[in-house]
Design a protein around this motif. Structure first.
Motif, PDB file in Angstrom:
ATOM      1  N   PHE A  20     -55.593  43.402 -44.588  1.00  0.00           N
ATOM      2  CA  PHE A  20     -56.151  42.849 -43.352  1.00  0.00           C
ATOM      3  C   PHE A  20     -57.562  42.314 -43.612  1.00  0.00           C
ATOM      4  N   PHE A  21     -57.817  41.094 -43.178  1.00  0.00           N
ATOM      5  CA  PHE A  21     -59.164  40.534 -43.222  1.00  0.00           C
ATOM      6  C   PHE A  21     -59.695  40.484 -41.789  1.00  0.00           C
ATOM      7  N   ILE A  22     -60.866  41.086 -41.584  1.00  0.00           N
ATOM      8  CA  ILE A  22     -61.425  41.191 -40.248  1.00  0.00           C
ATOM      9  C   ILE A  22     -62.899  40.800 -40.275  1.00  0.00           C
ATOM     10  N   ARG A  23     -63.469  40.598 -39.087  1.00  0.00           N
ATOM     11  CA  ARG A  23     -64.897  40.283 -38.976  1.00  0.00           C
ATOM     12  C   ARG A  23     -65.708  41.490 -38.534  1.00  0.00           C
ATOM     13  N   ASP A  24     -65.055  42.430 -37.877  1.00  0.00           N
ATOM     14  CA  ASP A  24     -65.748  43.592 -37.352  1.00  0.00           C
ATOM     15  C   ASP A  24     -64.797  44.777 -37.368  1.00  0.00           C
ATOM     16  N   TRP A  25     -65.306  45.962 -37.695  1.00  0.00           N
ATOM     17  CA  TRP A  25     -64.446  47.135 -37.768  1.00  0.00           C
ATOM     18  C   TRP A  25     -63.801  47.474 -36.426  1.00  0.00           C
ATOM     19  N   GLU A  26     -64.443  47.111 -35.344  1.00  0.00           N
ATOM     20  CA  GLU A  26     -63.893  47.406 -34.026  1.00  0.00           C
ATOM     21  C   GLU A  26     -62.556  46.697 -33.793  1.00  0.00           C
ATOM     22  N   GLU A  27     -62.294  45.659 -34.570  1.00  0.00           N
ATOM     23  CA  GLU A  27     -61.010  44.962 -34.438  1.00  0.00           C
ATOM     24  C   GLU A  27     -59.839  45.900 -34.727  1.00  0.00           C
ATOM     25  N   LEU A  28     -60.072  46.883 -35.565  1.00  0.00           N
ATOM     26  CA  LEU A  28     -58.981  47.782 -35.953  1.00  0.00           C
ATOM     27  C   LEU A  28     -58.490  48.613 -34.776  1.00  0.00           C
ATOM     28  N   THR A  29     -59.416  49.084 -33.950  1.00  0.00           N
ATOM     29  CA  THR A  29     -59.003  49.896 -32.811  1.00  0.00           C
ATOM     30  C   THR A  29     -58.287  49.072 -31.761  1.00  0.00           C
ATOM     31  N   THR A  86     -56.113  46.685 -32.604  1.00  0.00           N
ATOM     32  CA  THR A  86     -54.858  46.214 -33.191  1.00  0.00           C
ATOM     33  C   THR A  86     -53.722  47.147 -32.792  1.00  0.00           C
ATOM     34  N   PRO A  87     -52.685  46.638 -32.126  1.00  0.00           N
ATOM     35  CA  PRO A  87     -51.593  47.504 -31.655  1.00  0.00           C
ATOM     36  C   PRO A  87     -50.922  48.265 -32.795  1.00  0.00           C
ATOM     37  N   ASN A  88     -50.690  49.551 -32.557  1.00  0.00           N
ATOM     38  CA  ASN A  88     -49.927  50.431 -33.447  1.00  0.00           C
ATOM     39  C   ASN A  88     -50.616  50.738 -34.781  1.00  0.00           C
ATOM     40  N   LEU A  89     -51.817  50.217 -34.998  1.00  0.00           N
ATOM     41  CA  LEU A  89     -52.477  50.497 -36.272  1.00  0.00           C
ATOM     42  C   LEU A  89     -52.837  51.976 -36.397  1.00  0.00           C
ATOM     43  N   ASP A  90     -53.045  52.628 -35.254  1.00  0.00           N
ATOM     44  CA  ASP A  90     -53.357  54.051 -35.286  1.00  0.00           C
ATOM     45  C   ASP A  90     -52.196  54.880 -35.816  1.00  0.00           C
ATOM     46  N   ARG A  91     -50.983  54.311 -35.813  1.00  0.00           N
ATOM     47  CA  ARG A  91     -49.837  55.009 -36.390  1.00  0.00           C
ATOM     48  C   ARG A  91     -49.877  54.971 -37.915  1.00  0.00           C
ATOM     49  N   LEU A  92     -50.536  53.971 -38.460  1.00  0.00           N
ATOM     50  CA  LEU A  92     -50.632  53.818 -39.909  1.00  0.00           C
ATOM     51  C   LEU A  92     -51.836  54.545 -40.487  1.00  0.00           C
ATOM     52  N   LEU A 129     -57.840  56.978 -36.630  1.00  0.00           N
ATOM     53  CA  LEU A 129     -58.408  55.633 -36.736  1.00  0.00           C
ATOM     54  C   LEU A 129     -59.785  55.500 -36.065  1.00  0.00           C
ATOM     55  N   PRO A 130     -59.992  55.995 -34.848  1.00  0.00           N
ATOM     56  CA  PRO A 130     -61.325  55.841 -34.234  1.00  0.00           C
ATOM     57  C   PRO A 130     -62.437  56.470 -35.075  1.00  0.00           C
ATOM     58  N   GLU A 131     -62.157  57.632 -35.667  1.00  0.00           N
ATOM     59  CA  GLU A 131     -63.161  58.288 -36.501  1.00  0.00           C
ATOM     60  C   GLU A 131     -63.411  57.490 -37.782  1.00  0.00           C
ATOM     61  N   VAL A 132     -62.342  56.942 -38.350  1.00  0.00           N
ATOM     62  CA  VAL A 132     -62.485  56.119 -39.553  1.00  0.00           C
ATOM     63  C   VAL A 132     -63.336  54.884 -39.257  1.00  0.00           C
ATOM     64  N   VAL A 133     -63.046  54.221 -38.135  1.00  0.00           N
ATOM     65  CA  VAL A 133     -63.805  53.029 -37.754  1.00  0.00           C
ATOM     66  C   VAL A 133     -65.274  53.369 -37.536  1.00  0.00           C
TER      67      VAL A 133
END
Length: 217
Positions: free
Chosen positions: A78-87, A89-95, A99-103
């Motif tokens: 994944f290429f992103i501009r900001d880490w907040e994009e990860l939270t 992203t649908p269903n990424l927390d399943r992978l 995830l919120p703590e990692v971000v």
């Protein structure tokens, strides 16, 4: 320009590459064919990334496939501009567990890359998730360099401190694409020797890897 002198890796140096900050020795390589998928970049960059993946997989003597029967794709980049994009992203927390703590941790550290792995029951790498935040430093790097760096750091489970002091890549010309350092290429080949197990926690495994490195005359 980065020094590419062919200094053989010692057994201690090899062990350090797989000894984590907490002192645990942990080695793992992929146990199944790699199936990559890339998000957040144009098609031309996707081709560059997949070309780098194919080259490093071939170097290792491993395999790629069109699909993973269990996961579909098992190497997600994944290429992103900001880490907040990860939270967002649908269903990424399943992978990515927690995830919120990692971000929050990545944001606080102003990190520009992160890799997470999943493992088979026997310990081999089953899947990897690679995140690249395109900050100023990443934006200035050639796409080929970014691609090579990420797949080199994903083809085996290196220590979390393995490349803190020195990159696995070497730059031969200013502003030009990087190449893989020969010593690291040799170690990747050794890691995929079919005689060796795909997972190890015994530091003696470093001796087996070192024994498979070429010796300079």
């Amino acid at each position: 320009m980065t020094d590419t002198t062919l200094t053989p890796l010692t057994a201690d140096a090899v062990a350090a590459m797989f000894t984590r900050a907490d002192g645990q020795f942990l080695f793992a390589r992929w146990g199944r064919p790699i199936v990559p998928v890339v998000f957040g970049v144009e098609d031309a960059t996707v081709r560059v990334l997949k070309g780098a993946i194919e080259a490093v997989v071939a170097l290792a003597g491993h395999k790629m496939a069109e699909t993973d029967p269990e996961l579909g794709a098992n190497l997600m980049i994944f290429f992103i501009r900001d880490w907040e994009e990860l939270t967002a992203t649908p269903n990424l927390d399943r992978l990515i567990p927690g995830l919120p703590e990692v971000v929050a941790r990545l944001d606080a550290a102003d990190a520009n890359q992160y890799r997470a792995f999943r493992f088979e029951e026997g310990g081999a790498i089953k899947a990897a998730f690679v995140f690249v935040r395109m900050d100023a430093a990443m934006a200035q790097a050639p796409a080929e360099t970014i691609a090579l760096s990420q797949i080199v750091q994903t083809i085996v489970l290196w220590s979390d401190t393995a490349f803190l002091g020195a990159s696995p890549l070497a730059v031969l010309q200013p502003d030009g694409p990087a190449i893989l350092k020969p010593q690291i290429a040799d170690l990747i080949r050794a890691a995929y020797d079919p005689v060796l197990p795909p997972h190890a926690t015994d530091p003696a495994h470093a001796l087996r890897l070192t024994a498979r490195l070429p010796r300079l005359q």
